[in-house]
Design an enzyme around this catalytic site. Structure first.
Site, PDB file in Angstrom:
ATOM      1  N   LYS A 160       0.941  -1.360  -0.006  1.00 50.48           N
ATOM      2  CA  LYS A 160      -0.083   0.118  -0.146  1.00 50.48           C
ATOM      3  C   LYS A 160       0.974   1.188   0.017  1.00 50.48           C
ATOM      4  CE  LYS A 160      -2.001  -1.297   3.704  1.00 50.48           C
ATOM      5  NZ  LYS A 160      -1.223  -2.308   4.474  1.00 50.48           N
ATOM      6  N   ARG A 219      11.480  -1.269  11.067  1.00 50.88           N
ATOM      7  CA  ARG A 219      10.194  -0.961  11.915  1.00 50.88           C
ATOM      8  C   ARG A 219       9.912  -2.135  13.179  1.00 50.88           C
ATOM      9  NH1 ARG A 219       5.399   0.523   8.212  1.00 50.88           N
ATOM     10  NH2 ARG A 219       4.185  -0.657   9.588  1.00 50.88           N
ATOM     11  N   ARG A 234      -0.315  -8.761  13.368  1.00 50.24           N
ATOM     12  CA  ARG A 234      -0.550  -7.754  12.508  1.00 50.24           C
ATOM     13  C   ARG A 234      -1.385  -8.471  11.562  1.00 50.24           C
ATOM     14  NH1 ARG A 234       4.517  -5.088  10.429  1.00 50.24           N
ATOM     15  NH2 ARG A 234       3.074  -3.905   9.018  1.00 50.24           N
ATOM     16  N   ARG A 274      12.126  -5.883   4.987  1.00 51.62           N
ATOM     17  CA  ARG A 274      12.032  -4.504   4.789  1.00 51.62           C
ATOM     18  C   ARG A 274      12.793  -3.584   5.827  1.00 51.62           C
ATOM     19  NH1 ARG A 274       5.937  -1.930   5.504  1.00 51.62           N
ATOM     20  NH2 ARG A 274       6.186  -2.933   7.361  1.00 51.62           N
ATOM     21  N   ARG A 325      -9.541   0.832   8.580  1.00 56.55           N
ATOM     22  CA  ARG A 325      -9.154  -0.638   9.034  1.00 56.55           C
ATOM     23  C   ARG A 325     -10.002  -1.343   9.876  1.00 56.55           C
ATOM     24  NH1 ARG A 325      -2.787  -0.964   8.968  1.00 56.55           N
ATOM     25  NH2 ARG A 325      -2.353   1.187   8.077  1.00 56.55           N
TER      26      ARG A 325
HETATM   27  P1  AP5 Z   1       4.920  -1.618   2.090  1.00 59.74           P
HETATM   28  O1  AP5 Z   1       4.797  -0.914   0.760  1.00 59.74           O
HETATM   29  O2  AP5 Z   1       5.618  -1.043   2.887  1.00 59.74           O
HETATM   30  O3  AP5 Z   1       3.583  -2.272   2.091  1.00 59.74           O
HETATM   31  P2  AP5 Z   1       2.276  -1.885   2.914  1.00 59.74           P
HETATM   32  O4  AP5 Z   1       1.212  -2.484   2.721  1.00 59.74           O
HETATM   33  O5  AP5 Z   1       2.174  -0.212   3.133  1.00 59.74           O
HETATM   34  O6  AP5 Z   1       2.774  -2.521   4.585  1.00 59.74           O
HETATM   35  P3  AP5 Z   1       2.709  -1.968   6.102  1.00 59.74           P
HETATM   36  O7  AP5 Z   1       3.316  -2.943   6.899  1.00 59.74           O
HETATM   37  O8  AP5 Z   1       3.319  -0.500   6.006  1.00 59.74           O
HETATM   38  O9  AP5 Z   1       1.167  -1.879   5.986  1.00 59.74           O
HETATM   39  P4  AP5 Z   1       0.599  -1.886   7.588  1.00 59.74           P
HETATM   40  O10 AP5 Z   1      -0.707  -1.629   7.232  1.00 59.74           O
HETATM   41  O11 AP5 Z   1       0.806  -3.037   8.332  1.00 59.74           O
HETATM   42  O12 AP5 Z   1       1.323  -0.628   8.348  1.00 59.74           O
HETATM   43  P5  AP5 Z   1       1.387   0.875   8.731  1.00 59.74           P
HETATM   44  O13 AP5 Z   1       2.443   1.584   8.445  1.00 59.74           O
HETATM   45  O14 AP5 Z   1       0.151   1.373   7.572  1.00 59.74           O
HETATM   46  O15 AP5 Z   1       5.816  -2.941   1.220  1.00 59.74           O
HETATM   47  C1  AP5 Z   1       6.354  -3.710   2.159  1.00 59.74           C
HETATM   48  C2  AP5 Z   1       7.533  -4.465   1.749  1.00 59.74           C
HETATM   49  O16 AP5 Z   1       7.365  -5.142   0.353  1.00 59.74           O
HETATM   50  C3  AP5 Z   1       8.624  -3.146   1.374  1.00 59.74           C
HETATM   51  O17 AP5 Z   1       9.810  -3.841   1.710  1.00 59.74           O
HETATM   52  C4  AP5 Z   1       8.570  -3.062  -0.143  1.00 59.74           C
HETATM   53  O18 AP5 Z   1       9.780  -2.499  -0.538  1.00 59.74           O
HETATM   54  C5  AP5 Z   1       8.416  -4.452  -0.719  1.00 59.74           C
HETATM   55  N1  AP5 Z   1       7.456  -4.357  -1.823  1.00 59.74           N
HETATM   56  C6  AP5 Z   1       6.555  -3.633  -2.091  1.00 59.74           C
HETATM   57  N2  AP5 Z   1       6.011  -4.095  -3.369  1.00 59.74           N
HETATM   58  C7  AP5 Z   1       6.591  -5.386  -3.750  1.00 59.74           C
HETATM   59  C8  AP5 Z   1       6.608  -6.105  -5.072  1.00 59.74           C
HETATM   60  N3  AP5 Z   1       5.696  -5.962  -5.970  1.00 59.74           N
HETATM   61  N4  AP5 Z   1       7.352  -7.149  -4.784  1.00 59.74           N
HETATM   62  C9  AP5 Z   1       8.262  -7.617  -3.774  1.00 59.74           C
HETATM   63  N5  AP5 Z   1       8.611  -6.447  -2.825  1.00 59.74           N
HETATM   64  C10 AP5 Z   1       7.689  -5.453  -2.776  1.00 59.74           C
HETATM   65  O19 AP5 Z   1       0.486   1.031   9.874  1.00 59.74           O
HETATM   66  C11 AP5 Z   1       1.342   0.865  11.052  1.00 59.74           C
HETATM   67  C12 AP5 Z   1       0.471   0.454  12.582  1.00 59.74           C
HETATM   68  O20 AP5 Z   1      -0.246   1.981  12.540  1.00 59.74           O
HETATM   69  C13 AP5 Z   1      -0.612  -0.288  12.327  1.00 59.74           C
HETATM   70  O21 AP5 Z   1      -0.408  -1.526  12.691  1.00 59.74           O
HETATM   71  C14 AP5 Z   1      -1.577   0.331  13.462  1.00 59.74           C
HETATM   72  O22 AP5 Z   1      -1.237  -0.239  14.717  1.00 59.74           O
HETATM   73  C15 AP5 Z   1      -1.398   1.529  13.374  1.00 59.74           C
HETATM   74  N6  AP5 Z   1      -2.378   2.330  12.371  1.00 59.74           N
HETATM   75  C16 AP5 Z   1      -2.123   2.912  10.893  1.00 59.74           C
HETATM   76  N7  AP5 Z   1      -3.430   3.078  10.288  1.00 59.74           N
HETATM   77  C17 AP5 Z   1      -4.430   2.896  11.380  1.00 59.74           C
HETATM   78  C18 AP5 Z   1      -5.978   2.899  11.268  1.00 59.74           C
HETATM   79  N8  AP5 Z   1      -6.504   3.494  10.165  1.00 59.74           N
HETATM   80  N9  AP5 Z   1      -6.573   2.470  12.501  1.00 59.74           N
HETATM   81  C19 AP5 Z   1      -5.823   1.915  13.464  1.00 59.74           C
HETATM   82  N10 AP5 Z   1      -4.485   1.603  13.309  1.00 59.74           N
HETATM   83  C20 AP5 Z   1      -3.775   2.188  12.579  1.00 59.74           C
END
Ligand code: AP5
Length: 212
Positions: A13, A156, A167, A127, A88
């Site tokens: 994402k 992270r 997660r 990552r 979410r």
């Molecule tokens: P990446 O692009 O980083 O993936 P992502 O889907 O953004 O993964 P996240 O781990 O950031 O999502 P998340 O939802 O768990 O965390 P967030 O920060 O939003 O890609 C992942 C890896 O794969 C990278 O190394 C990338 O280079 C690689 N990659 C990408 N595309 C690829 C491909 N095609 N092929 C191979 N490799 C590839 O949230 C963190 C925390 O914040 C949550 O756990 C929660 O505690 C809190 N939070 C955030 N938003 C909310 C909400 N709305 N409600 C409640 N809590 C929230």
């Protein structure tokens, strides 16, 4: 255009949100990035969110709904936004649609990035992210320089194995129901195969976003 990116942790994402926003000339807003910046800056919001995030649990809906309002009413979002991980839970989805309706707007598309669980675990385990601009990387070690802003790459806390497992469980229990909610409410929901080269995924997502 207001697009909500959905998908499990590691689905890409953040990676795709950045690229789609650049293609469409609108901002990308990620609640995860906003929360991590708040943790880094030691704000009240950050201190309240940190323990949830480190464990891989969701931050309470009340905090997220407050953040959404700030984002949606900011001048940068006038032409739209790519909302990455902003929704979410079903209450967050409902809160967002109500807030947008009050502003005379709506979600144009929900985009679900689809990746198998074994690939997700592999991606997250490998990552690093820039501690400054939060760009995610694959194949670069902690301590390396960010290719975008020169910041330092770190791992992270929630990419430790136990947090990753939690997660994924939290996604299935609390976020996957948003997909059924969107179908029931007849929202425009498109599923994008998020495996393979990053560029090809962007093309698929753009096509899905722009087609009527
Ligand atoms: P990446 O692009 O980083 O993936 P992502 O889907 O953004 O993964 P996240 O781990 O950031 O999502 P998340 O939802 O768990 O965390 P967030 O920060 O939003 O890609 C992942 C890896 O794969 C990278 O190394 C990338 O280079 C690689 N990659 C990408 N595309 C690829 C491909 N095609 N092929 C191979 N490799 C590839 O949230 C963190 C925390 O914040 C949550 O756990 C929660 O505690 C809190 N939070 C955030 N938003 C909310 C909400 N709305 N409600 C409640 N809590 C929230």
């Amino acid at each position: 255009m207001i697009a909500v990116l959905l998908g499990p942790p590691g689905a890409g994402k953040g990676t795709q949100g950045e690229r789609l926003a650049a293609h469409l000339g609108i901002p990308k807003v990620a609640t995860g990035d906003v929360l991590r910046a708040a943790v880094r800056d030691g704000t009240e919001q950050g201190l309240a969110a940190k323990a949830f995030m480190d464990r891989g649990d969701l931050v309470p809906d009340s905090v997220i709904l407050g953040m959404m309002k700030e984002v949606l009413t900011s001048p940068e979002a006038v032409r739209g936004a790519i909302l990455d991980g902003v929704v979410r839970t079903v209450p967050q989805a409902e809160g967002l649609t109500v807030m947008l309706a009050e502003l005379g707007r709506k979600v144009d598309k929900f985009v679900l990035f689809d990746v198998a669980e074994n690939e997700l675990v592999m991606r997250l385990g490998g990552r690093t992210v820039c501690e400054n601009c939060q760009t995610p990387y694959r194949g670069l070690e902690s301590g390396a320089d960010c290719e975008k802003c020169g910041g330092t790459l770190v791992r992270r806390k929630d990419d430790e194995p136990e947090s990753i497992r939690n997660r994924l469980r939290v996604y299935e229990a609390q976020t996957a129901p948003v997909i059924e909610w969107a179908k029931e409410k007849k929202m425009c929901l498109v599923k994008v195969d998020a495996t393979g080269p990053v560029e090809a995924i962007t093309d698929r997502a753009l096509k899905a976003l722009l087609e009527e």
